[in-house]
Design a protein around this motif. Structure first.
Motif, PDB file in Angstrom:
ATOM      1  N   VAL A 218       0.838  -1.194   0.000  1.00 36.09           N
ATOM      2  CA  VAL A 218       0.000   0.000   0.000  1.00 36.09           C
ATOM      3  C   VAL A 218       0.875   1.247   0.000  1.00 36.09           C
ATOM      4  O   VAL A 218       0.630   2.212  -0.741  1.00 36.09           O
ATOM      5  N   GLY A 219       1.935   1.239   0.798  1.00 37.24           N
ATOM      6  CA  GLY A 219       2.827   2.382   0.845  1.00 37.24           C
ATOM      7  C   GLY A 219       3.550   2.613  -0.465  1.00 37.24           C
ATOM      8  O   GLY A 219       3.693   3.762  -0.914  1.00 37.24           O
ATOM      9  N   ALA A 220       4.029   1.543  -1.086  1.00 36.69           N
ATOM     10  CA  ALA A 220       4.736   1.672  -2.361  1.00 36.69           C
ATOM     11  C   ALA A 220       3.840   2.279  -3.427  1.00 36.69           C
ATOM     12  O   ALA A 220       4.267   3.121  -4.226  1.00 36.69           O
ATOM     13  N   ILE A 221       2.577   1.866  -3.443  1.00 37.37           N
ATOM     14  CA  ILE A 221       1.636   2.387  -4.427  1.00 37.37           C
ATOM     15  C   ILE A 221       1.300   3.846  -4.145  1.00 37.37           C
ATOM     16  O   ILE A 221       1.264   4.682  -5.051  1.00 37.37           O
ATOM     17  N   MET A 222       1.080   4.181  -2.874  1.00 35.12           N
ATOM     18  CA  MET A 222       0.683   5.544  -2.530  1.00 35.12           C
ATOM     19  C   MET A 222       1.836   6.540  -2.679  1.00 35.12           C
ATOM     20  O   MET A 222       1.617   7.706  -3.023  1.00 35.12           O
ATOM     21  N   LEU A 223       3.067   6.120  -2.455  1.00 39.52           N
ATOM     22  CA  LEU A 223       4.201   7.014  -2.655  1.00 39.52           C
ATOM     23  C   LEU A 223       4.558   7.176  -4.120  1.00 39.52           C
ATOM     24  O   LEU A 223       5.116   8.191  -4.518  1.00 39.52           O
ATOM     25  N   GLY A 224       4.251   6.175  -4.919  1.00 37.95           N
ATOM     26  CA  GLY A 224       4.617   6.221  -6.328  1.00 37.95           C
ATOM     27  C   GLY A 224       6.013   5.669  -6.561  1.00 37.95           C
ATOM     28  O   GLY A 224       6.757   5.369  -5.628  1.00 37.95           O
ATOM     29  N   LYS A 225       6.380   5.560  -7.818  1.00 39.73           N
ATOM     30  CA  LYS A 225       7.652   4.948  -8.198  1.00 39.73           C
ATOM     31  C   LYS A 225       8.826   5.877  -7.917  1.00 39.73           C
ATOM     32  O   LYS A 225       8.693   7.098  -7.890  1.00 39.73           O
ATOM     33  N   ARG A 226      10.002   5.283  -7.735  1.00 39.63           N
ATOM     34  CA  ARG A 226      11.225   6.052  -7.612  1.00 39.63           C
ATOM     35  C   ARG A 226      11.495   6.822  -8.901  1.00 39.63           C
ATOM     36  O   ARG A 226      11.168   6.360 -10.002  1.00 39.63           O
ATOM     37  N   THR A 227      12.094   7.973  -8.778  1.00 38.05           N
ATOM     38  CA  THR A 227      12.487   8.754  -9.947  1.00 38.05           C
ATOM     39  C   THR A 227      13.477   7.949 -10.789  1.00 38.05           C
ATOM     40  O   THR A 227      14.492   7.474 -10.267  1.00 38.05           O
ATOM     41  N   GLY A 228      13.146   7.754 -12.052  1.00 41.31           N
ATOM     42  CA  GLY A 228      14.008   6.975 -12.932  1.00 41.31           C
ATOM     43  C   GLY A 228      13.747   5.485 -12.904  1.00 41.31           C
ATOM     44  O   GLY A 228      14.504   4.708 -13.490  1.00 41.31           O
TER      45      GLY A 228
ATOM     46  N   SER B 240      -3.669   0.815   6.975  1.00 41.18           N
ATOM     47  CA  SER B 240      -2.418   1.435   6.539  1.00 41.18           C
ATOM     48  C   SER B 240      -2.680   2.536   5.523  1.00 41.18           C
ATOM     49  O   SER B 240      -2.033   3.597   5.558  1.00 41.18           O
ATOM     50  N   ALA B 241      -3.614   2.317   4.598  1.00 42.19           N
ATOM     51  CA  ALA B 241      -3.940   3.343   3.604  1.00 42.19           C
ATOM     52  C   ALA B 241      -4.422   4.625   4.289  1.00 42.19           C
ATOM     53  O   ALA B 241      -4.039   5.744   3.898  1.00 42.19           O
ATOM     54  N   ILE B 242      -5.244   4.475   5.307  1.00 42.84           N
ATOM     55  CA  ILE B 242      -5.727   5.638   6.056  1.00 42.84           C
ATOM     56  C   ILE B 242      -4.561   6.377   6.715  1.00 42.84           C
ATOM     57  O   ILE B 242      -4.456   7.602   6.660  1.00 42.84           O
ATOM     58  N   LEU B 243      -3.663   5.621   7.330  1.00 46.77           N
ATOM     59  CA  LEU B 243      -2.547   6.233   8.045  1.00 46.77           C
ATOM     60  C   LEU B 243      -1.560   6.904   7.095  1.00 46.77           C
ATOM     61  O   LEU B 243      -1.031   7.980   7.404  1.00 46.77           O
ATOM     62  N   TYR B 244      -1.284   6.282   5.953  1.00 41.85           N
ATOM     63  CA  TYR B 244      -0.415   6.928   4.959  1.00 41.85           C
ATOM     64  C   TYR B 244      -1.009   8.264   4.516  1.00 41.85           C
ATOM     65  O   TYR B 244      -0.291   9.262   4.372  1.00 41.85           O
ATOM     66  N   LYS B 245      -2.312   8.281   4.314  1.00 43.11           N
ATOM     67  CA  LYS B 245      -2.963   9.516   3.868  1.00 43.11           C
ATOM     68  C   LYS B 245      -2.855  10.599   4.933  1.00 43.11           C
ATOM     69  O   LYS B 245      -2.593  11.774   4.628  1.00 43.11           O
ATOM     70  N   ILE B 246      -3.029  10.216   6.190  1.00 45.51           N
ATOM     71  CA  ILE B 246      -2.904  11.181   7.283  1.00 45.51           C
ATOM     72  C   ILE B 246      -1.498  11.774   7.303  1.00 45.51           C
ATOM     73  O   ILE B 246      -1.313  12.989   7.396  1.00 45.51           O
ATOM     74  N   VAL B 247      -0.481  10.917   7.199  1.00 47.03           N
ATOM     75  CA  VAL B 247       0.904  11.386   7.213  1.00 47.03           C
ATOM     76  C   VAL B 247       1.181  12.291   6.015  1.00 47.03           C
ATOM     77  O   VAL B 247       1.852  13.326   6.135  1.00 47.03           O
ATOM     78  N   ASP B 248       0.652  11.911   4.859  1.00 45.12           N
ATOM     79  CA  ASP B 248       0.867  12.715   3.652  1.00 45.12           C
ATOM     80  C   ASP B 248       0.259  14.105   3.803  1.00 45.12           C
ATOM     81  O   ASP B 248       0.862  15.108   3.402  1.00 45.12           O
ATOM     82  N   VAL B 249      -0.925  14.179   4.401  1.00 50.63           N
ATOM     83  CA  VAL B 249      -1.584  15.476   4.597  1.00 50.63           C
ATOM     84  C   VAL B 249      -0.831  16.315   5.626  1.00 50.63           C
ATOM     85  O   VAL B 249      -0.665  17.531   5.463  1.00 50.63           O
ATOM     86  N   VAL B 250      -0.342  15.684   6.672  1.00 50.73           N
ATOM     87  CA  VAL B 250       0.301  16.422   7.764  1.00 50.73           C
ATOM     88  C   VAL B 250       1.699  16.910   7.386  1.00 50.73           C
ATOM     89  O   VAL B 250       2.028  18.085   7.558  1.00 50.73           O
TER      90      VAL B 250
END
Length: 475
Positions: free
Chosen positions: A236-246, A438-448
């Motif tokens: 879930v974290g890998a998908i929500m953060l997106g791919k590494r640059t390059g 985990s998806a909920i918590l990742y979103k909270i961290v991303d917003v904060v």
């Protein structure tokens, strides 16, 4: 053990997931101990059991620092080595403090009306725990010092969130990792540990237990609590953060397979404490868990290299190390239940499946799980959890499941279909609880504070851009 109907069971899970972050969970209180506990015989403590558990605790810490840190560190690019070491090291420090503050209480006390999902605060700040207090093992009337049990379980709480960081390595903010871990262990790990491992013990086997334990699902050392839990959170974290640059455009090969091999070897050695220590006593079941951990890991390492040789023409050190970890993951829930020959079969089976997810599925769906946390830990954990339901069968050399309702604690087996169904319910509950939560918590961290570093910081490398120092210096 009671088995709820699917409809009512997952209605309860849905309601709990919706209230995952609700304050009500934080104020769950422990109720009075059941009358059965009052009638329990006086506990006895063996110095040999206590010694083994203290050694096991040190071995599990060795798995995390330096084992997991070096294993992951060797797999990333040199410019990100220090960042991975720092994340794993500081997760260990932070979670150990959270554990003794309120984590142990939430995981291993009665939670009253919320007891199916979470404990209470009766032992927050280790209230009531002293050198005389004991924790019962799996033998009626046999115990170890409660401090020892707390320390052993603390090492599990530390390594589990450490596993997650491999999924989004090389692109995540250090502050985001730390905030996420604090939230994740509180709302995901502690409830999962409670749901799987909380029960009254042999002296009070009929007392209310955690949800997954009440299914009749068995998990000797953490296939669901640790590996599926961390693995799905990593995906879930890998998908929500997106791919590494390059990603897929630049070379992102491991910078040091030497360190990865050292880390994998430390994991293998430390895992003896992880699995054999989960027996809580230094008896034959601990020996069974140890030999199973040895041979399943060996079989999985061999199996991965065979598959890799057939698919690519060459066996690699990365493949050998990945196979060993897959075998360790798979045998974790089965360590004290399967027989040695069944464990070898489990090791031989898990590697080709994990290889398929790492090599084929990840590329097919194009997600960037940096160090294959999902493909090895989640998938391997699922194979191990379901396989445990089969290999525990005494007819296949398994140890059977102790029936604590009988006078002699006889080993029983409900049958393959029944036990595998129980295991599957535990797996599905873990995937839902950890995946959604985990998806909920990742979103909270991303917003904060935001999850990702800037592109410039990522290209420079997290060692310098985040920590202001490098893992290596030219002479």
């Amino acid at each position: 053990m009671s088995i709820s109907k699917f409809s009512s069971t997952f209605a309860r899970i849905g309601a709990a997931s919706a209230a995952l972050l609700a304050p009500a969970v934080a104020f769950a209180q422990e109720t009075a101990a059941p009358a059965a506990a009052a009638a329990a015989p006086a506990f006895t403590m063996d110095k040999g059991d206590n010694t083994w558990m203290l050694v096991s605790s040190a071995l599990v810490l060795l798995m995390t620092i330096p084992g997991l840190a070096l294993f992951y560190g060797g797999l990333v690019r040199a410019k990100n080595m220090l960042s991975v070491l720092m994340q794993v090291f500081m997760i260990t420090a932070v979670v150990s403090l959270i554990w003794v503050t309120y984590g142990y209480s939430l995981a291993f006390t009665d939670g009253g009306s919320l007891n199916s999902f979470i404990g209470g605060f009766s032992k927050a700040f280790l209230a009531g725990v002293n050198t005389s207090s004991l924790a019962e093992t799996f033998s009626k009337g046999v115990a170890i010092p409660e401090y020892t049990f707390i320390v052993f379980q603390m090492t599990f709480a530390c390594i589990t969130p450490g596993l997650i960081v491999g999924a989004f390595a090389e692109r995540v903010k250090f502050s985001a990792v730390m905030l996420f871990v604090v939230l994740w262990v509180t709302f995901i790990y502690f409830p999962m540990a409670h749901m799987v491992w909380f029960w009254g013990g042999p002296s009070s086997y009929s007392a209310p237990a955690g949800l997954i334990f009440s299914y009749g699902a068995i998990d000797f050392a953490g296939g669901t609590v640790v590996h599926i839990n961390a693995g799905i959170a990593g995906l879930v974290g890998a998908i929500m953060l997106g791919k590494r640059t390059g990603y897929k455009k630049e070379i992102m090969a491991p910078h040091s397979m030497t360190l990865t091999m050292v880390g994998a070897s430390l994991l293998w050695v430390g895992w003896f404490g992880f699995n054999a220590g989960s027996n809580l006593e230094a008896n034959g079941y601990a020996s069974l868990a140890m030999i199973n951990t040895f041979v399943a890991t060996a079989a999985a390492a061999v199996s991965w290299c065979i598959v890799e040789s057939l698919a690519r023409g060459k066996a690699s050190m990365l493949g050998g190390a990945s196979g060993a970890v897959a075998g360790l993951v798979a045998i974790t829930p089965a360590a004290g239940f399967a027989g040695p020959m069944g464990s070898i079969v489990l090791g031989l089976v898990v590697s080709p499946i994990c290889y398929f997810f790492v090599d084929v599925v990840k590329n097919k769906f194009n997600y960037d799980d940096s160090l294959d946390v999902f493909g090895v830990h989640c998938v391997g954990g699922i194979i191990g959890a379901l396989g445990t339901g089969i290999l525990v069968n005494p007819a296949l050399g398994g140890a059977g499941i102790v029936d604590y309702s009988t006078a002699d604690f006889a080993a029983t087996y409900a049958g393959t279909a029944t036990q595998v169904l129980n295991q599957a319910k535990g797996v599905l509950t873990t995937l839902l609880w950890s995946g959604i939560g985990s998806a909920i918590l990742y979103k909270i961290v991303d917003v904060v504070i935001g999850l990702r570093v800037s592109v410039e910081a990522e290209r420079e490398g997290l060692d310098l851009s985040t920590h202001g120092e490098a893992a290596y210096h030219a002479s």
